[in-house]
Scaffold this motif. Sequence first.
Motif, PDB file in Angstrom:
ATOM      1  N   TRP A  42      53.795  66.941  53.015  1.00 29.20           N
ATOM      2  CA  TRP A  42      52.567  66.183  52.739  1.00 29.20           C
ATOM      3  C   TRP A  42      52.555  65.695  51.292  1.00 29.20           C
ATOM      4  CZ3 TRP A  42      48.640  66.391  49.251  1.00 29.20           C
ATOM      5  CH2 TRP A  42      47.474  65.668  49.538  1.00 29.20           C
ATOM      6  N   ASN A  48      58.024  62.248  54.212  1.00 26.65           N
ATOM      7  CA  ASN A  48      57.267  63.450  54.561  1.00 26.65           C
ATOM      8  C   ASN A  48      58.056  64.313  55.551  1.00 26.65           C
ATOM      9  OD1 ASN A  48      55.413  65.295  55.731  1.00 26.65           O
ATOM     10  ND2 ASN A  48      53.718  63.878  55.549  1.00 26.65           N
ATOM     11  N   ALA A  90      41.101  58.791  54.038  1.00 26.18           N
ATOM     12  CA  ALA A  90      41.604  57.703  54.873  1.00 26.18           C
ATOM     13  C   ALA A  90      40.482  56.983  55.605  1.00 26.18           C
ATOM     14  CB  ALA A  90      42.622  58.243  55.879  1.00 26.18           C
ATOM     15  N   LEU A 133      44.218  70.235  53.018  1.00 29.33           N
ATOM     16  CA  LEU A 133      44.911  68.963  52.786  1.00 29.33           C
ATOM     17  C   LEU A 133      44.658  67.985  53.925  1.00 29.33           C
ATOM     18  CD1 LEU A 133      48.355  70.203  51.375  1.00 29.33           C
ATOM     19  CD2 LEU A 133      46.406  69.282  50.101  1.00 29.33           C
ATOM     20  N   VAL A 134      44.682  68.498  55.154  1.00 31.16           N
ATOM     21  CA  VAL A 134      44.412  67.642  56.315  1.00 31.16           C
ATOM     22  C   VAL A 134      42.978  67.116  56.272  1.00 31.16           C
ATOM     23  CG1 VAL A 134      44.167  67.624  58.840  1.00 31.16           C
ATOM     24  CG2 VAL A 134      46.159  68.704  57.781  1.00 31.16           C
ATOM     25  N   THR A 160      42.637  64.525  53.465  1.00 28.02           N
ATOM     26  CA  THR A 160      43.335  63.310  53.892  1.00 28.02           C
ATOM     27  C   THR A 160      42.491  62.512  54.873  1.00 28.02           C
ATOM     28  OG1 THR A 160      45.457  64.448  53.633  1.00 28.02           O
ATOM     29  CG2 THR A 160      45.458  62.416  54.914  1.00 28.02           C
ATOM     30  N   MET A 198      52.697  61.767  50.511  1.00 25.04           N
ATOM     31  CA  MET A 198      51.515  61.186  49.877  1.00 25.04           C
ATOM     32  C   MET A 198      51.865  60.593  48.516  1.00 25.04           C
ATOM     33  SD  MET A 198      48.371  60.639  50.708  1.00 25.04           S
ATOM     34  CE  MET A 198      47.980  61.882  51.937  1.00 25.04           C
ATOM     35  N   ILE A 254      47.666  56.745  54.414  1.00 25.83           N
ATOM     36  CA  ILE A 254      47.173  58.074  54.045  1.00 25.83           C
ATOM     37  C   ILE A 254      47.142  59.003  55.253  1.00 25.83           C
ATOM     38  CG2 ILE A 254      45.177  59.326  53.131  1.00 25.83           C
ATOM     39  CD1 ILE A 254      44.507  56.749  51.541  1.00 25.83           C
ATOM     40  N   ILE A 255      46.532  58.552  56.355  1.00 24.58           N
ATOM     41  CA  ILE A 255      46.352  59.442  57.507  1.00 24.58           C
ATOM     42  C   ILE A 255      47.675  59.774  58.185  1.00 24.58           C
ATOM     43  CG2 ILE A 255      46.032  57.730  59.349  1.00 24.58           C
ATOM     44  CD1 ILE A 255      43.931  60.918  58.749  1.00 24.58           C
ATOM     45  N   TYR A 290      43.294  59.570  63.060  1.00 24.26           N
ATOM     46  CA  TYR A 290      42.019  59.418  62.355  1.00 24.26           C
ATOM     47  C   TYR A 290      40.993  60.395  62.927  1.00 24.26           C
ATOM     48  CZ  TYR A 290      43.277  55.139  59.840  1.00 24.26           C
ATOM     49  OH  TYR A 290      43.851  54.233  58.987  1.00 24.26           O
ATOM     50  N   GLN A 345      50.224  60.879  56.932  1.00 19.05           N
ATOM     51  CA  GLN A 345      50.818  62.081  56.332  1.00 19.05           C
ATOM     52  C   GLN A 345      50.347  63.358  57.025  1.00 19.05           C
ATOM     53  OE1 GLN A 345      53.249  61.016  54.540  1.00 19.05           O
ATOM     54  NE2 GLN A 345      52.268  59.002  54.812  1.00 19.05           N
ATOM     55  N   THR A 346      49.388  63.262  57.941  1.00 20.20           N
ATOM     56  CA  THR A 346      48.968  64.434  58.716  1.00 20.20           C
ATOM     57  C   THR A 346      49.694  64.533  60.048  1.00 20.20           C
ATOM     58  OG1 THR A 346      47.128  63.287  59.846  1.00 20.20           O
ATOM     59  CG2 THR A 346      46.667  64.269  57.691  1.00 20.20           C
TER      60      THR A 346
END
Length: 541
Positions: A439, A491, A138, A130-131, A134, A443, A413-414, A258, A416-417
Amino acid sequence: MSGRHTTELVIFAVLFVIVSAMGFVAARWRRPTTMQSLDEWGLGGRSFGSWITWFLVGGDLYTAYTFVAVPALVFGAGAAGFYAVPYTIVVYPLVFLVLIRLWSVSHVHGFVTPADFVRARFGSSTLALLVAITGIVATMPYIALQLVGIQATLEAMGVTGHWPLIIAFAILAAYTYQSGLRAPALIAFVKDLLIYVVILVAIFYIPHKLGGWSHIFGAAQAKFDKTPATTDGTLLNHDNQLNYAMLALGSALALFLYPHSVTGVLASKNRNVIKRNMAALPAYSFLLGLIALLGFMAIAGGIKPVNGGNGKPDGNTVVPLLFDHVFPSWFTGVAYAAIGIGALVPAAIMSIAAANLFTRNIYKEYFRRDASPSEEATVSKLASLVVKIGAVLAILLLDPQFSIDLQLIGGVIILQTLPSVALGLVTRWFHRGGLIAGWVAGMAAGMWMLYRIRNPATNKLHFGGSAYPLNDIGLHTKMTVYVGAIALAINLIVAVLATVLLRALKTTDGVDITRADDYVADEGDPKVIQGSREVEEGLAT
């Protein structure tokens, strides 16, 4: 094409060719025995010192977003566009300690991507996947923003059509494929030198040509007084203050999540390099503040944006057109080259970082667990080409009002990590199931809100920006909020509640293969030397 534009185009092309040649030559710069490994192709041998890292990370973070998108937002919306200045000041204290810990644990275990760390820390290939996904998704709109910067420069010189952009894209793809991270690291020296020269000249020369700062701010206020939007103006007001603050904080939290930011950090040779860079990089924030003022200068100069492919004025062209309006043609060519090269450097790093995520955390994890270092490097090179194509599609499909929204949508988007990557570096309290649930919730909420945001400039109904109007949820106000901050809050709440529940149910958690002293290891530590073998064994179990 006029004679003036011919001069600009020739100078732009010459500098572009020189820099592109440097990109290909970079394959021989500090060349190792072989480039066929992600450590060498994707991280430059993990050997960059303070100066190289400063230019590399600065060139990575201060991009066409800085030179094109921020002034375009200031030109179109006023003071709201200056949110980018406080966020780049806030970010460095926030990430100072976290990035040092990431560098140490990554060098001990041979991690190449943030998802590698998550896989080892929480013992979950699903969470790591998922990471990775993502990070790749992103990064697409962020690379797209760099291509928008090149396109805006070409349009200002009267160059139309897609072929020049495709050629620039092909050259970027070619030298990135051959030289890996060494290419943008070497080019970053030239890129930053050009940008500093152009901005320092612009900040003194342009106000003199336009009648001084008083006239510039007066012209900007007069323009915004005529617009119907309540959020426009040279000062913030009740309707945009909350979104401004949330944008600044959300963007600060997102910046070093990022994958390309992590790549620049992991390429440095020791912890002291990171410390020096976190102390020195705010110098770029000063530069960013000066660049943002170009938006007001464009208003005072009477600049009219070129119409884009959709027939609407393209605000991304205001800075190139301003340079064309006030500078001699030869210096305008230099300024255009600064913008174009300023887009190439980060686009190269971003595509490398996204490709490394695909190779390490998708291809190797799910398709070829026994892939050799040489095979990893080959797959990553090919994936970097695919990522650039995805960036072009992001331009065509999203089409937001302001190009800066490409970066802000990527930020939603990013972010969420953050619980698994940033918080994972300081605590192992979260359950892997809780992080996955958080997550999914964050998301889903972020995408739902982005989907509902329309673009008033192009009349597109969805994904038109990142500011969510509160009146959509029944509040009688014109205020908006940054989608990323709301999605991250959801989240975190879900991750905490799910972790408490799973702990109470005594649900099996993943095994953490990292140790406390891994997070303080430095260059010369015996564990760092043997780390790459350990990660192969640890991630395979």
